[in-house]
Scaffold this motif. Sequence first.
Motif, mmCIF file in Angstrom:
data_model
loop_
_atom_site.group_PDB
_atom_site.id
_atom_site.type_symbol
_atom_site.label_atom_id
_atom_site.label_comp_id
_atom_site.label_asym_id
_atom_site.label_seq_id
_atom_site.Cartn_x
_atom_site.Cartn_y
_atom_site.Cartn_z
ATOM 1 N N ALA A 14 3.363 -8.820 1.436
ATOM 2 C CA ALA A 14 2.645 -9.056 0.681
ATOM 3 C C ALA A 14 1.206 -8.328 0.418
ATOM 4 O O ALA A 14 0.697 -7.965 -0.272
ATOM 5 C CB ALA A 14 2.532 -10.115 0.128
ATOM 6 N N ALA A 15 0.996 -8.367 2.396
ATOM 7 C CA ALA A 15 -0.656 -7.944 2.611
ATOM 8 C C ALA A 15 -1.103 -6.389 2.373
ATOM 9 O O ALA A 15 -2.098 -5.965 1.557
ATOM 10 C CB ALA A 15 -0.536 -8.198 4.174
ATOM 11 N N ILE A 16 0.096 -5.653 2.355
ATOM 12 C CA ILE A 16 0.139 -4.100 2.172
ATOM 13 C C ILE A 16 -0.526 -4.367 1.100
ATOM 14 O O ILE A 16 -1.355 -3.569 0.028
ATOM 15 C CB ILE A 16 1.658 -2.847 2.539
ATOM 16 C CG1 ILE A 16 2.082 -3.273 3.798
ATOM 17 C CG2 ILE A 16 1.000 -1.640 2.204
ATOM 18 C CD1 ILE A 16 2.764 -2.837 4.688
ATOM 19 N N ARG A 17 0.671 -4.454 -0.162
ATOM 20 C CA ARG A 17 0.585 -4.360 -2.041
ATOM 21 C C ARG A 17 -0.930 -5.348 -2.022
ATOM 22 O O ARG A 17 -1.673 -4.549 -3.309
ATOM 23 C CB ARG A 17 1.760 -5.044 -2.082
ATOM 24 C CG ARG A 17 2.942 -4.031 -2.005
ATOM 25 C CD ARG A 17 3.959 -4.991 -3.062
ATOM 26 N NE ARG A 17 5.290 -3.657 -3.150
ATOM 27 C CZ ARG A 17 6.882 -4.639 -2.860
ATOM 28 N NH1 ARG A 17 6.615 -5.757 -3.131
ATOM 29 N NH2 ARG A 17 7.350 -3.585 -3.080
ATOM 30 N N ALA A 18 -1.587 -6.105 -2.149
ATOM 31 C CA ALA A 18 -2.422 -7.200 -2.095
ATOM 32 C C ALA A 18 -3.858 -5.869 -1.603
ATOM 33 O O ALA A 18 -5.105 -5.794 -2.585
ATOM 34 C CB ALA A 18 -3.076 -8.096 -0.666
ATOM 35 N N ARG A 19 -3.266 -5.764 -0.448
ATOM 36 C CA ARG A 19 -4.549 -4.149 0.324
ATOM 37 C C ARG A 19 -4.790 -2.963 -0.810
ATOM 38 O O ARG A 19 -5.720 -2.689 -1.010
ATOM 39 C CB ARG A 19 -4.250 -4.100 1.640
ATOM 40 C CG ARG A 19 -5.514 -3.419 2.100
ATOM 41 C CD ARG A 19 -5.084 -2.886 3.809
ATOM 42 N NE ARG A 19 -4.272 -4.035 4.439
ATOM 43 C CZ ARG A 19 -3.292 -3.948 5.132
ATOM 44 N NH1 ARG A 19 -2.601 -2.997 4.787
ATOM 45 N NH2 ARG A 19 -3.579 -4.988 6.083
ATOM 46 N N GLY A 20 -3.814 -2.680 -1.697
ATOM 47 C CA GLY A 20 -3.148 -1.348 -2.005
ATOM 48 C C GLY A 20 -2.840 -0.470 -0.732
ATOM 49 O O GLY A 20 -2.991 1.012 -1.604
ATOM 50 N N GLN A 21 -3.060 -0.568 -0.056
ATOM 51 C CA GLN A 21 -2.723 0.763 0.898
ATOM 52 C C GLN A 21 -2.288 0.564 2.580
ATOM 53 O O GLN A 21 -2.477 -0.758 2.590
ATOM 54 C CB GLN A 21 -3.957 0.395 1.120
ATOM 55 C CG GLN A 21 -4.214 2.006 2.423
ATOM 56 C CD GLN A 21 -5.911 2.379 2.426
ATOM 57 O OE1 GLN A 21 -6.642 1.179 3.616
ATOM 58 N NE2 GLN A 21 -6.818 3.990 2.305
ATOM 59 N N LEU A 22 -1.348 0.918 2.754
ATOM 60 C CA LEU A 22 -0.418 0.768 4.211
ATOM 61 C C LEU A 22 -1.274 1.693 5.547
ATOM 62 O O LEU A 22 -2.017 2.594 5.460
ATOM 63 C CB LEU A 22 0.451 1.799 4.521
ATOM 64 C CG LEU A 22 1.463 1.609 5.553
ATOM 65 C CD1 LEU A 22 2.130 0.899 5.831
ATOM 66 C CD2 LEU A 22 2.553 2.091 5.390
#
Length: 349
Positions: free
Chosen positions: A34-42
């Motif tokens: 969820a954090a990666i998707r909210a940020r839009g970046q790994l």
Amino acid sequence: MSTMRTLLSGAIGTALAIAAALPATAAPPADTVAAIRARGQLVCGVSPSAAGFATQSGSTWKGFEVDYCRAVASVVLGDAEKVRIVPVPAGQRFAGLEQGEIDLLTRNTTWTLEREAGNNIAFAAITYYDGQGFMLRDERGIRRVQQMDGLKVCVEAATTTEQNVAEYARAMRMRLTVVPVADATKAQAAFLAGFCDALTSDLSVLAGFRRSLGSRADEFSLLGEIISKEPLSMVVRRGDWRFFDIVRWTHFAMVAAEELNMDGETLRQLRSRSEADLAGAGTEVQRLLGRVGASGRLLGLDPDWAARLVIQVGNYREVWERNIGPLGIRRGLNLTWNQGGLLYAPPMR
């Protein structure tokens, strides 16, 4: 001695500079996906500099470790380019992961019991089977480790490499002076400058370093013996098992694709075919394409996650040949099981 102090000082300065570049995170996210998707970046941690594994040219990173970062980004975000590469010093890699400064660690990191049980981390998948070796000047004429008695050996500090060489020397009753240096690049520089008689590291790292010397490469030899097992693995935070599963099966999908002889271009062509046209492709290939099975739903991903991964990044063989092949390293244990190696993907069903 003053030159050695300069090297060590430079290594410390480099580590502090890299640490300052790490993204500040108040607390590790409970749901990494969820954090990666909210940020839009790994945000992915790699080696600061290791030929074939992680090297930077301008703003562009490439290498085996980098491609694994891109692979996970393609699975979670649908785009292999949505990744921020962070070079992580050996002594800070686990803390950076535990504190949420990075989402994933692909840096050449050996899976050990003490590391896994002693930190808030979990090793998701062995991506490279390696072993520790030694590099010396060819003019010394040393061809076996037992001939190194009395020598000084440079090693990157805070690694299993440092521990292994000390334990090996005790077990073999050899007198080796271990010289720990805070950064791998500085350890290599100290060796070239003559502060050490030998350099020890994973054989893959030594091979990459030797090749990077260009016309001077023939001045140095790698001993054929290895003194340890170094299963290099991707690492995630312990407890976020959804992300753990995604990272683990990203690797397995790359291996399975190679087993099936499905490279990116082949899957790209098959992806556009109808169900009827794919009837003869085989069930396992259809699973890769997301036409059969529930792997996407069970992992919380879209159905064709595995095909997209291989199309955007490649199967294991493609990633190897692009990054490790140019170093002249034979695949050996890193061949798939049906070619005599140790790589083995559980069924994707």
